[in-house]
Write an enzyme that holds these catalytic residues in place. Structure first.
Site, PDB file in Angstrom:
ATOM      1  N   LYS A 112       1.251  -1.338   0.211  1.00 17.26           N
ATOM      2  CA  LYS A 112       0.393  -0.436   0.446  1.00 17.26           C
ATOM      3  C   LYS A 112       0.850   1.362   0.079  1.00 17.26           C
ATOM      4  O   LYS A 112       0.438   2.261  -0.329  1.00 17.26           O
ATOM      5  CB  LYS A 112      -0.764  -0.333   1.296  1.00 17.26           C
ATOM      6  CG  LYS A 112      -1.930  -1.086   1.180  1.00 17.26           C
ATOM      7  CD  LYS A 112      -3.256  -0.862   1.873  1.00 17.26           C
ATOM      8  CE  LYS A 112      -4.388  -1.751   1.731  1.00 17.26           C
ATOM      9  NZ  LYS A 112      -5.689  -1.720   2.600  1.00 17.26           N
ATOM     10  N   LYS A 199      -6.047 -10.521  -6.197  1.00 17.60           N
ATOM     11  CA  LYS A 199      -6.953 -10.484  -5.356  1.00 17.60           C
ATOM     12  C   LYS A 199      -7.830  -9.560  -6.506  1.00 17.60           C
ATOM     13  O   LYS A 199      -7.849  -8.262  -6.296  1.00 17.60           O
ATOM     14  CB  LYS A 199      -6.756  -9.910  -4.220  1.00 17.60           C
ATOM     15  CG  LYS A 199      -7.052 -10.348  -3.228  1.00 17.60           C
ATOM     16  CD  LYS A 199      -6.482  -9.824  -2.042  1.00 17.60           C
ATOM     17  CE  LYS A 199      -6.814  -8.316  -1.355  1.00 17.60           C
ATOM     18  NZ  LYS A 199      -6.547  -7.717  -0.249  1.00 17.60           N
ATOM     19  N   LYS A 202     -11.932  -4.552  -3.566  1.00 18.13           N
ATOM     20  CA  LYS A 202     -12.768  -3.615  -3.283  1.00 18.13           C
ATOM     21  C   LYS A 202     -12.687  -2.222  -3.844  1.00 18.13           C
ATOM     22  O   LYS A 202     -13.228  -1.479  -4.079  1.00 18.13           O
ATOM     23  CB  LYS A 202     -13.203  -3.730  -2.287  1.00 18.13           C
ATOM     24  CG  LYS A 202     -13.474  -3.851  -1.065  1.00 18.13           C
ATOM     25  CD  LYS A 202     -13.696  -3.365   0.134  1.00 18.13           C
ATOM     26  CE  LYS A 202     -13.873  -3.866   1.545  1.00 18.13           C
ATOM     27  NZ  LYS A 202     -12.812  -4.259   2.422  1.00 18.13           N
TER      28      LYS A 202
HETATM   29  P1  TYM Z   1     -10.876  -5.855   4.069  1.00 14.67           P
HETATM   30  O1  TYM Z   1     -11.684  -5.409   4.417  1.00 14.67           O
HETATM   31  O2  TYM Z   1      -9.584  -5.763   3.036  1.00 14.67           O
HETATM   32  O3  TYM Z   1     -11.029  -7.626   3.624  1.00 14.67           O
HETATM   33  C1  TYM Z   1     -12.600  -8.031   4.491  1.00 14.67           C
HETATM   34  C2  TYM Z   1     -12.278  -9.427   5.010  1.00 14.67           C
HETATM   35  O4  TYM Z   1     -12.618 -10.151   2.872  1.00 14.67           O
HETATM   36  C3  TYM Z   1     -11.224 -11.562   3.397  1.00 14.67           C
HETATM   37  N1  TYM Z   1     -11.008 -10.888   1.874  1.00 14.67           N
HETATM   38  C4  TYM Z   1     -10.712 -11.928   0.649  1.00 14.67           C
HETATM   39  N2  TYM Z   1     -10.581 -13.690   0.600  1.00 14.67           N
HETATM   40  C5  TYM Z   1     -10.856 -13.906  -0.494  1.00 14.67           C
HETATM   41  N3  TYM Z   1     -10.910 -13.858  -1.413  1.00 14.67           N
HETATM   42  C6  TYM Z   1     -10.446 -12.431  -1.821  1.00 14.67           C
HETATM   43  N4  TYM Z   1     -10.724 -11.179  -2.342  1.00 14.67           N
HETATM   44  C7  TYM Z   1     -10.501 -11.298  -1.003  1.00 14.67           C
HETATM   45  N5  TYM Z   1     -10.628  -9.795  -0.065  1.00 14.67           N
HETATM   46  C8  TYM Z   1     -10.625  -9.899   0.996  1.00 14.67           C
HETATM   47  C9  TYM Z   1      -9.921 -10.085   3.992  1.00 14.67           C
HETATM   48  O5  TYM Z   1      -8.851 -11.040   4.111  1.00 14.67           O
HETATM   49  C10 TYM Z   1     -10.616 -10.162   5.160  1.00 14.67           C
HETATM   50  O6  TYM Z   1     -11.146 -11.097   5.653  1.00 14.67           O
HETATM   51  N6  TYM Z   1      -7.243  -5.753   8.172  1.00 14.67           N
HETATM   52  C11 TYM Z   1      -8.722  -6.674   7.458  1.00 14.67           C
HETATM   53  C12 TYM Z   1      -9.948  -6.025   8.649  1.00 14.67           C
HETATM   54  C13 TYM Z   1      -9.737  -6.310  10.113  1.00 14.67           C
HETATM   55  C14 TYM Z   1      -9.993  -7.082  10.581  1.00 14.67           C
HETATM   56  C15 TYM Z   1      -9.622  -6.741  12.063  1.00 14.67           C
HETATM   57  C16 TYM Z   1      -9.758  -8.715  10.177  1.00 14.67           C
HETATM   58  C17 TYM Z   1      -9.755  -4.947  10.668  1.00 14.67           C
HETATM   59  N7  TYM Z   1      -9.481  -5.639  12.341  1.00 14.67           N
HETATM   60  C18 TYM Z   1      -9.623  -7.698  12.782  1.00 14.67           C
HETATM   61  C19 TYM Z   1      -9.930  -9.424  11.257  1.00 14.67           C
HETATM   62  C20 TYM Z   1      -9.462  -9.289  13.042  1.00 14.67           C
HETATM   63  C21 TYM Z   1      -8.720  -5.814   6.492  1.00 14.67           C
HETATM   64  O7  TYM Z   1      -8.861  -4.836   6.200  1.00 14.67           O
HETATM   65  O8  TYM Z   1      -9.852  -6.803   5.697  1.00 14.67           O
END
Ligand code: TYM
Length: 328
Positions: A112, A199, A202
């Protein structure tokens, strides 16, 4: 008492099928077994610029999508991260127990921060990107779960959380669990439709690369038909056919079948027939989800208040304990 599970999704943009499979569906399967703490990581969202209108809209959408997907607010605790101030307090306690080295080695930080290169070649890296994983560790440790459900891209952050937990246990006599990462057996990384080597995300500016959960189901159907594959016209599982593998994965996840079963189903089909079948499943899935979504939106504020109260009670206890341990 049930052991806990923590899961979170940022409110950065529109949720994708990847988020659903990697985080929501992955959690849903464990809803009966664990006490689920599932939240909208809206404090993480503000590490990169976002307008207040967009943030407000996104966070409510994510909440409603949790409800529409079947996360049951009677059984699970659904809340906004920013509603529970203990997350930021805990972040400080975690932050002062990390080093610049370990935070700057995080893959996501490197990726990032590379993207914030200015036109003149210099970088202007927001501090929030560096300390993003400490807030994530705080999110997890506050509820001392047994399990965290994430897609594969977040596993390094959970690994860091484990190291921090050991450190805090030793230094402040805390009892943090050695948290397990639960990633889906298939679908831990759903890939882009236009570029199946990256990947599905969003924040991708090419809207055809992702299926958004609130896409018009007919638009989503067409996106699958246009998905990049290869010229072989034979459906089988192979790492060297990332486009086909991704579509097989999506179909398997949405029908709860194994990759091998899906492969057998389509082994005599050409790409057109195969894509039409995947597209139809995606369309049906979105139509069903969206029919529940409209109802769910009306209930967001009600459940958010309840979620906040329940989460805060647990979080406050952790803060009391760690303050004691620190001598504060
Ligand atoms: P974020 O918002 O990027 O994504 C949310 C969740 O979706 C999963 N994910 C995917 N899984 C499979 N294929 C994909 N293409 C894909 N894109 C996203 C991510 O692995 C995630 O599980 N830092 C985290 C949010 C967070 C969090 C936490 C998660 C903040 N605190 C504590 C668990 C526990 C994040 O940016 O996810």
């Amino acid at each position: 008492m049930k052991e806990r599970l923590v899961s979170g999704i940022q409110a950065t943009g529109k949720l994708t099928l990847g988020n659903y499979i990697g985080a929501i569906k992955n959690s849903l399967e464990l809803q009966e077994k664990y006490q689920m703490m599932i939240f909208i990581a809206d404090l993480h969202t503000i590490t990169l610029p976002i307008s207040k209108e967009e943030l407000a809209k996104n966070r409510e959408e994510v909440f409603a999508l949790y409800l529409a997907s079947g996360i049951d607010p009677e059984k699970s605790i659904i809340f906004y991260q920013s509603d529970v101030q203990e997350h930021t307090t805990m972040n400080w306690y975690v932050l002062v127990n990390t080093t610049m080295g370990e935070l700057s080695r995080m893959t996501q930080f490197k990726d990032k921060s590379n993207k914030v290169k200015l036109e003149n070649g210099t970088y202007s890296i927001p501090t929030g990107l560096l300390i993003y994983p400490t807030l994530m560790a705080a999110d997890i440790l506050l509820y001392n779960p047994k399990v965290v459900t994430v897609g594969i891209d977040q596993t390094q952050h959970v690994e860091l959380t484990r190291n921090i937990a050991l450190r805090l246990n030793k230094k402040y006599k805390m009892n943090f669990n050695n948290v397990e990462t639960h990633i889906p057996k298939i679908g831990a990384k759903i890939m882009g439709l236009v570029d199946p080597t990256k990947k599905m995300s969003k924040s991708n500016s090419n809207l055809n690369d992702s299926i958004f959960l609130l896409d018009d189901p007919n638009v989503a159907y067409k996106k699958i038909l246009k998905a990049v594959t290869d010229s072989e016209n034979k459906v089988y599982i192979s790492e060297s056919k990332p486009g086909i593998l991704n579509l097989l994965t999506i179909y398997s996840c949405l029908t709860d079948t194994t990759l091998e079963e899906t492969e057998i189903l389509f082994k005599d089909k050409n790409y057109k027939e195969f894509k039409e079948a995947v597209a139809l499943k995606v369309k049906e899935f979105l139509t069903d989800l969206q029919s529940k979504y409209q109802e769910a939106r009306k209930k967001v504020n009600y459940w958010a208040k309840i979620g906040q109260n329940k989460a805060q009670k647990i979080a406050q206890n952790t803060i009391i304990e760690i303050k004691k341990g620190m001598g504060l």
